[in-house]
Motif scaffolding. Structure first.
Motif, PDB file in Angstrom:
ATOM      1  N   THR A 129       0.834  -1.205   0.000  1.00  0.00           N
ATOM      2  CA  THR A 129       0.000   0.000   0.000  1.00  0.00           C
ATOM      3  C   THR A 129       0.868   1.254   0.000  1.00  0.00           C
ATOM      4  OG1 THR A 129      -0.151  -0.119   2.423  1.00  0.00           O
ATOM      5  CG2 THR A 129      -1.926  -1.147   1.142  1.00  0.00           C
ATOM      6  N   LYS A 130       2.088   1.141   0.484  1.00  0.00           N
ATOM      7  CA  LYS A 130       3.023   2.270   0.457  1.00  0.00           C
ATOM      8  C   LYS A 130       3.339   2.673  -0.974  1.00  0.00           C
ATOM      9  CE  LYS A 130       7.780   3.439   1.826  1.00  0.00           C
ATOM     10  NZ  LYS A 130       9.010   2.954   2.504  1.00  0.00           N
ATOM     11  N   HIS A 131       3.286   1.711  -1.884  1.00  0.00           N
ATOM     12  CA  HIS A 131       3.573   1.969  -3.302  1.00  0.00           C
ATOM     13  C   HIS A 131       2.296   2.023  -4.139  1.00  0.00           C
ATOM     14  CE1 HIS A 131       7.894   1.588  -2.737  1.00  0.00           C
ATOM     15  NE2 HIS A 131       7.701   0.459  -2.077  1.00  0.00           N
ATOM     16  N   GLY A 132       1.147   2.144  -3.484  1.00  0.00           N
ATOM     17  CA  GLY A 132      -0.105   2.228  -4.207  1.00  0.00           C
ATOM     18  C   GLY A 132      -0.742   0.892  -4.529  1.00  0.00           C
ATOM     19  N   GLY A 133      -0.213  -0.182  -3.968  1.00  0.00           N
ATOM     20  CA  GLY A 133      -0.750  -1.507  -4.219  1.00  0.00           C
ATOM     21  C   GLY A 133      -1.939  -1.830  -3.327  1.00  0.00           C
ATOM     22  N   LYS A 134      -2.496  -3.022  -3.534  1.00  0.00           N
ATOM     23  CA  LYS A 134      -3.687  -3.454  -2.805  1.00  0.00           C
ATOM     24  C   LYS A 134      -3.392  -4.520  -1.763  1.00  0.00           C
ATOM     25  CE  LYS A 134      -6.719  -2.520  -6.765  1.00  0.00           C
ATOM     26  NZ  LYS A 134      -7.716  -3.102  -7.705  1.00  0.00           N
ATOM     27  N   GLY A 135      -2.101  -4.747  -1.485  1.00  0.00           N
ATOM     28  CA  GLY A 135      -1.736  -5.784  -0.532  1.00  0.00           C
ATOM     29  C   GLY A 135      -1.604  -7.131  -1.200  1.00  0.00           C
ATOM     30  N   GLY A 136      -1.270  -8.139  -0.407  1.00  0.00           N
ATOM     31  CA  GLY A 136      -1.114  -9.477  -0.951  1.00  0.00           C
ATOM     32  C   GLY A 136      -0.327 -10.359  -0.012  1.00  0.00           C
ATOM     33  N   GLY A 137       0.112 -11.487  -0.530  1.00  0.00           N
ATOM     34  CA  GLY A 137       0.835 -12.447   0.287  1.00  0.00           C
ATOM     35  C   GLY A 137       2.065 -12.992  -0.419  1.00  0.00           C
ATOM     36  N   ILE A 138       3.087 -13.247   0.361  1.00  0.00           N
ATOM     37  CA  ILE A 138       4.303 -13.897  -0.120  1.00  0.00           C
ATOM     38  C   ILE A 138       4.507 -15.147   0.707  1.00  0.00           C
ATOM     39  CG2 ILE A 138       6.816 -13.731  -0.357  1.00  0.00           C
ATOM     40  CD1 ILE A 138       6.459 -10.680  -0.677  1.00  0.00           C
ATOM     41  N   VAL A 139       4.750 -16.265   0.041  1.00  0.00           N
ATOM     42  CA  VAL A 139       5.063 -17.506   0.745  1.00  0.00           C
ATOM     43  C   VAL A 139       6.405 -18.020   0.233  1.00  0.00           C
ATOM     44  CG1 VAL A 139       4.382 -19.861   1.293  1.00  0.00           C
ATOM     45  CG2 VAL A 139       2.636 -18.086   1.057  1.00  0.00           C
ATOM     46  N   ASN A 140       7.339 -18.203   1.147  1.00  0.00           N
ATOM     47  CA  ASN A 140       8.658 -18.715   0.811  1.00  0.00           C
ATOM     48  C   ASN A 140       8.724 -20.202   1.134  1.00  0.00           C
ATOM     49  OD1 ASN A 140       9.548 -16.086   0.155  1.00  0.00           O
ATOM     50  ND2 ASN A 140       9.991 -15.661   2.308  1.00  0.00           N
ATOM     51  N   VAL A 141       9.106 -20.993   0.149  1.00  0.00           N
ATOM     52  CA  VAL A 141       9.259 -22.430   0.374  1.00  0.00           C
ATOM     53  C   VAL A 141      10.683 -22.670   0.859  1.00  0.00           C
ATOM     54  CG1 VAL A 141       9.161 -24.736  -0.634  1.00  0.00           C
ATOM     55  CG2 VAL A 141       7.550 -22.966  -1.384  1.00  0.00           C
ATOM     56  N   THR A 142      10.812 -23.031   2.119  1.00  0.00           N
ATOM     57  CA  THR A 142      12.115 -23.274   2.715  1.00  0.00           C
ATOM     58  C   THR A 142      12.313 -24.779   2.820  1.00  0.00           C
ATOM     59  OG1 THR A 142      13.434 -22.867   4.707  1.00  0.00           O
ATOM     60  CG2 THR A 142      11.056 -22.695   4.953  1.00  0.00           C
ATOM     61  N   ARG A 224      -1.254 -27.273  -0.306  1.00  0.00           N
ATOM     62  CA  ARG A 224      -2.409 -26.855   0.501  1.00  0.00           C
ATOM     63  C   ARG A 224      -1.994 -25.880   1.594  1.00  0.00           C
ATOM     64  NH1 ARG A 224      -3.548 -32.720   0.939  1.00  0.00           N
ATOM     65  NH2 ARG A 224      -4.517 -33.289  -1.044  1.00  0.00           N
ATOM     66  N   ALA A 225      -0.839 -26.106   2.203  1.00  0.00           N
ATOM     67  CA  ALA A 225      -0.354 -25.178   3.227  1.00  0.00           C
ATOM     68  C   ALA A 225      -0.020 -23.822   2.616  1.00  0.00           C
ATOM     69  CB  ALA A 225       0.873 -25.773   3.921  1.00  0.00           C
ATOM     70  N   ILE A 226       0.584 -23.844   1.438  1.00  0.00           N
ATOM     71  CA  ILE A 226       0.925 -22.586   0.763  1.00  0.00           C
ATOM     72  C   ILE A 226      -0.332 -21.790   0.443  1.00  0.00           C
ATOM     73  CG2 ILE A 226       1.850 -21.628  -1.391  1.00  0.00           C
ATOM     74  CD1 ILE A 226       3.856 -24.022  -1.372  1.00  0.00           C
ATOM     75  N   LEU A 227      -1.336 -22.445  -0.110  1.00  0.00           N
ATOM     76  CA  LEU A 227      -2.560 -21.727  -0.485  1.00  0.00           C
ATOM     77  C   LEU A 227      -3.319 -21.237   0.731  1.00  0.00           C
ATOM     78  CD1 LEU A 227      -3.690 -21.045  -3.320  1.00  0.00           C
ATOM     79  CD2 LEU A 227      -1.824 -22.696  -3.327  1.00  0.00           C
ATOM     80  N   TRP A 228      -3.240 -21.966   1.840  1.00  0.00           N
ATOM     81  CA  TRP A 228      -3.861 -21.454   3.068  1.00  0.00           C
ATOM     82  C   TRP A 228      -3.195 -20.151   3.493  1.00  0.00           C
ATOM     83  CZ3 TRP A 228      -2.088 -20.573   8.129  1.00  0.00           C
ATOM     84  CH2 TRP A 228      -3.100 -20.176   9.023  1.00  0.00           C
ATOM     85  N   LEU A 229      -1.875 -20.110   3.452  1.00  0.00           N
ATOM     86  CA  LEU A 229      -1.164 -18.904   3.861  1.00  0.00           C
ATOM     87  C   LEU A 229      -1.450 -17.728   2.934  1.00  0.00           C
ATOM     88  CD1 LEU A 229       2.258 -20.450   4.923  1.00  0.00           C
ATOM     89  CD2 LEU A 229       0.617 -19.292   6.428  1.00  0.00           C
ATOM     90  N   LEU A 230      -1.710 -17.990   1.669  1.00  0.00           N
ATOM     91  CA  LEU A 230      -2.070 -16.910   0.736  1.00  0.00           C
ATOM     92  C   LEU A 230      -3.499 -16.427   0.938  1.00  0.00           C
ATOM     93  CD1 LEU A 230      -0.536 -18.053  -2.683  1.00  0.00           C
ATOM     94  CD2 LEU A 230       0.259 -16.182  -1.222  1.00  0.00           C
ATOM     95  N   SER A 231      -4.342 -17.268   1.526  1.00  0.00           N
ATOM     96  CA  SER A 231      -5.778 -16.987   1.590  1.00  0.00           C
ATOM     97  C   SER A 231      -6.141 -16.045   2.727  1.00  0.00           C
ATOM     98  CB  SER A 231      -6.557 -18.293   1.753  1.00  0.00           C
ATOM     99  OG  SER A 231      -6.472 -18.771   3.093  1.00  0.00           O
ATOM    100  N   ASP A 232      -7.375 -15.539   2.667  1.00  0.00           N
ATOM    101  CA  ASP A 232      -7.890 -14.690   3.739  1.00  0.00           C
ATOM    102  C   ASP A 232      -8.083 -15.457   5.043  1.00  0.00           C
ATOM    103  OD1 ASP A 232      -7.930 -12.508   2.073  1.00  0.00           O
ATOM    104  OD2 ASP A 232     -10.047 -12.714   1.545  1.00  0.00           O
ATOM    105  N   GLU A 233      -8.119 -16.783   4.969  1.00  0.00           N
ATOM    106  CA  GLU A 233      -8.221 -17.573   6.195  1.00  0.00           C
ATOM    107  C   GLU A 233      -6.996 -17.395   7.083  1.00  0.00           C
ATOM    108  OE1 GLU A 233      -8.929 -21.587   5.047  1.00  0.00           O
ATOM    109  OE2 GLU A 233     -11.044 -21.226   4.553  1.00  0.00           O
ATOM    110  N   ALA A 234      -5.890 -16.952   6.489  1.00  0.00           N
ATOM    111  CA  ALA A 234      -4.662 -16.703   7.239  1.00  0.00           C
ATOM    112  C   ALA A 234      -4.415 -15.201   7.404  1.00  0.00           C
ATOM    113  CB  ALA A 234      -3.483 -17.355   6.537  1.00  0.00           C
TER     114      ALA A 234
END
Length: 252
Positions: A129-142, A224-234
């Protein structure tokens, strides 16, 4: 144009392919990134298209800034970036530390660590939002190797993924007030092609009996874990790393 685009780096096989297909099923437009195997990436896209989803295969090596810009330009053409899955990664042949050379280490960290950091920076510029964006999610696979150290096999890979763990926490705190959540998923012994690239194609089957849940995991279980973290449920989860390891390596 899609109002929810996700980039999956290393999306042509294994965990990346499973994540790309599940993301499309959940309504994302998907950028399926690949480095060399265009046929595999196109096959993932074909499966997505067959179920009515939207996807495009985009070549790019995440250790190259020019290639990263190419990947993100493709996402921009699809619509609004809402997610990034930093999944691209490599191992090398099993070896001890005294047998490593600079070329091996440079490749290991360039792809597994620097690529994750550079891709995340591009995503922040679009989603914050600092750059005018709408937010989102990043998931790093470690990797569980980040906690276990992978002695005698891939200490360098473990170290590269340990850096990703630290980066996940740091970036999460840096952008928490800008509409971006940053989390990680730490796979354990997962039955994918990556073991063959490390010279041990049967490693998942060999290791399975030593896992508390005595089997190898699947790419779909990690997805499934990755998509949960991207979702509004998280929506209240950031700076976390979820173990998908069957109980292996979870002790502090």
């Amino acid at each position: 144009m899609s109002d929810r685009v996700v980039i999956v780096t290393g999306g042509s096989r294994g965990i990346g392919a499973a994540t790309a297909m599940l993301a499309a099923e959940r309504g994302y437009g998907v950028v399926v990134n690949y480095t060399a195997n265009v046929a595999a990436a196109e096959a993932v896209c074909a499966r997505i298209h067959a179920t009515g989803g939207v996807a495009v295969a985009v070549r790019g090596d995440v250790s190259s800034e020019a290639d990263i810009d190419h990947i993100f330009a493709a996402a921009d053409r699809m619509g609004t970036l809402a997610g990034l899955v930093n999944n691209a990664g490599v191992v090398d042949l099993a070896a001890r530390v005294e047998d490593f050379d600079a070329a091996r280490l440079t490749r290991m960290f360039a792809i597994n660590t620097l690529g994750t950091i550079l891709c995340s920076g591009r995503a922040v510029k679009r989603m914050s939002t600092k750059h005018g964006g709408k937010g989102g999610g990043i998931v790093n696979v470690t990797s569980a190797a980040a906690k276990l150290g992978a002695p005698g096999n891939y200490v360098d890979y473990a170290a590269a993924k340990g850096a990703v763990d630290s980066f996940t926490v740091g970036l999460a705190l840096e952008v928490a007030g800008e509409g971006i959540r940053v989390n990680g998923v730490r796979p354990g012994i997962i039955d994918t092609e990556i073991h063959a690239s490390g010279g041990i194609p049967g490693r998942a089957a060999e290791m399975a009996p030593s896992v508390p849940i005595p089997r190898a995991g699947t790419a779909e279980e990690v997805a499934r874990a990755i998509l949960w973290l991207l979702s509004d449920e998280a929506s209240y989860t950031t700076g976390s790393v979820i173990n998908v390891t069957g109980g292996r390596g979870i002790a502090p």
